[in-house]
Design an enzyme around this catalytic site. Structure first.
Site, PDB file in Angstrom:
ATOM      1  N   SER A 106      -9.089 -12.492 -14.583  1.00  0.00           N
ATOM      2  CA  SER A 106      -8.909 -11.613 -13.503  1.00  0.00           C
ATOM      3  C   SER A 106      -7.690 -12.118 -12.550  1.00  0.00           C
ATOM      4  CB  SER A 106     -10.265 -11.947 -12.547  1.00  0.00           C
ATOM      5  OG  SER A 106     -11.463 -11.607 -13.161  1.00  0.00           O
TER       6      SER A 106
HETATM    7  N1  SAH Z   1     -14.121 -14.826 -15.777  1.00  0.00           N
HETATM    8  C1  SAH Z   1     -13.189 -14.493 -17.028  1.00  0.00           C
HETATM    9  C2  SAH Z   1     -12.756 -12.936 -16.950  1.00  0.00           C
HETATM   10  C3  SAH Z   1     -13.974 -12.263 -17.763  1.00  0.00           C
HETATM   11  S1  SAH Z   1     -13.450 -10.607 -18.149  1.00  0.00           S
HETATM   12  C4  SAH Z   1     -11.921 -15.161 -16.832  1.00  0.00           C
HETATM   13  O1  SAH Z   1     -11.720 -15.974 -15.727  1.00  0.00           O
HETATM   14  O2  SAH Z   1     -11.051 -15.317 -17.680  1.00  0.00           O
HETATM   15  C5  SAH Z   1     -15.217 -10.144 -18.604  1.00  0.00           C
HETATM   16  C6  SAH Z   1     -15.851 -10.983 -19.702  1.00  0.00           C
HETATM   17  O3  SAH Z   1     -17.311 -10.806 -19.713  1.00  0.00           O
HETATM   18  C7  SAH Z   1     -15.381 -10.589 -21.043  1.00  0.00           C
HETATM   19  O4  SAH Z   1     -14.828 -11.822 -21.639  1.00  0.00           O
HETATM   20  C8  SAH Z   1     -16.582  -9.947 -21.697  1.00  0.00           C
HETATM   21  O5  SAH Z   1     -16.559 -10.312 -23.257  1.00  0.00           O
HETATM   22  C9  SAH Z   1     -17.758 -10.681 -21.058  1.00  0.00           C
HETATM   23  N2  SAH Z   1     -18.837  -9.935 -21.248  1.00  0.00           N
HETATM   24  C10 SAH Z   1     -19.242  -8.472 -21.034  1.00  0.00           C
HETATM   25  N3  SAH Z   1     -20.500  -8.251 -21.044  1.00  0.00           N
HETATM   26  C11 SAH Z   1     -21.139  -9.525 -21.211  1.00  0.00           C
HETATM   27  C12 SAH Z   1     -22.422  -9.900 -21.330  1.00  0.00           C
HETATM   28  N4  SAH Z   1     -23.251  -8.890 -21.256  1.00  0.00           N
HETATM   29  N5  SAH Z   1     -22.701 -11.183 -21.195  1.00  0.00           N
HETATM   30  C13 SAH Z   1     -21.754 -12.145 -21.183  1.00  0.00           C
HETATM   31  N6  SAH Z   1     -20.655 -11.753 -21.105  1.00  0.00           N
HETATM   32  C14 SAH Z   1     -20.092 -10.400 -21.222  1.00  0.00           C
END
Ligand code: SAH
Length: 225
Positions: free
Chosen positions: A66
């Site tokens: 993000s």
């Molecule tokens: N907070 C992260 C950005 C995350 S992007 C950072 O600081 O880098 C969103 C993330 O959620 C992705 O890595 C994706 O793989 C994960 N994601 C999507 N669906 C999910 C689920 N059901 N459970 C856990 N993670 C999930």
């Protein structure tokens, strides 16, 4: 500008004054942590020159880390206190995880992509934050029932509505910050608050819209069909 420690430091300062303080990030603890944490360590090599840019960056596997402002905004809204147990859904690069750990939280973070979780683990260990973080590869939409309840929950992937399992696992008096809305075209970052004592005739939680955002979709049971 070469990638010397001084160059990174100066980019981090600019992010802090321009993109965070220049908007509405005021919590001194949040500013301190974002001003110290080396974001470049969490960013894949190709995106590294843009580590402090005012936008989301590609992580691989279609996922993103993000925008710094959104990380700061969500963290500020979460109001984490020292020693608090925090559930995070969407470990991704581990950057948000590290921010929470540096605020003194005990972080439980879930990610569905095993590769991303492994890289995040290495980064967190390298920065000496591994001890404060427990990672798990699983569907975060179902939460982490064995460790519940959590006084704070943060979700960094979008869902059509707050996942019911997470509402259940939020402790009384707790706060949850998450993007809610359509799969494409953006969502609203919302604050969910659960009262300490439920009042008869009132909803079990309140939901306050905070900010327009654009997150990748949450996959799994609580995601989009
Ligand atoms: N907070 C992260 C950005 C995350 S992007 C950072 O600081 O880098 C969103 C993330 O959620 C992705 O890595 C994706 O793989 C994960 N994601 C999507 N669906 C999910 C689920 N059901 N459970 C856990 N993670 C999930």
């Amino acid at each position: 500008m070469r990638d010397t420690p001084e160059a990174w430091e100066s980019r981090r300062r600019r992010m802090l004054t321009q993109d965070l303080q220049g908007r509405d990030i005021e919590d001194p603890r949040v500013l301190k942590v974002l001003g110290e944490l080396p974001r470049e360590e969490f960013v894949p090599r190709l995106e590294r020159p843009a580590a402090y840019a005012d936008r989301a960056l590609r992580l691989g596997r279609g996922q993103t880390i993000s925008q710094p402002y959104v990380v700061a905004f969500m963290t500020q809204a979460l109001q984490v206190e020292e020693g608090m147990r925090v559930l995070e859904i969407g470990t991704g690069s581990g950057y948000q995880t590290a921010v929470l750990a540096l605020l003194g939280a005990e972080v439980f973070s879930m990610e569905v992509e095993e590769d991303l979780s492994l890289v995040a683990e290495q980064t967190l260990d390298r920065l000496g934050l591994g001890e404060r973080v427990t990672l798990r590869v699983d569907d975060g939409g179902l939460g982490w029932p064995e460790e519940a309840p959590f006084p704070r929950i943060i979700v960094t992937a979008a869902s059509p509505r707050p996942p019911p399992a997470l509402l259940d696992q939020l402790a009384p008096g707790g706060r949850m910050v998450l993007p809610v809305g359509e799969r494409e075209g953006g969502q609203t970052l919302c604050l969910v608050e659960k009262p300490l004592v439920p009042r008869p005739g009132e909803a079990a939680v309140s939901l306050t819209p905070l900010l327009k955002v654009m997150f990748v979709p949450l996959r799994g049971k609580a995601g989009y069909v």
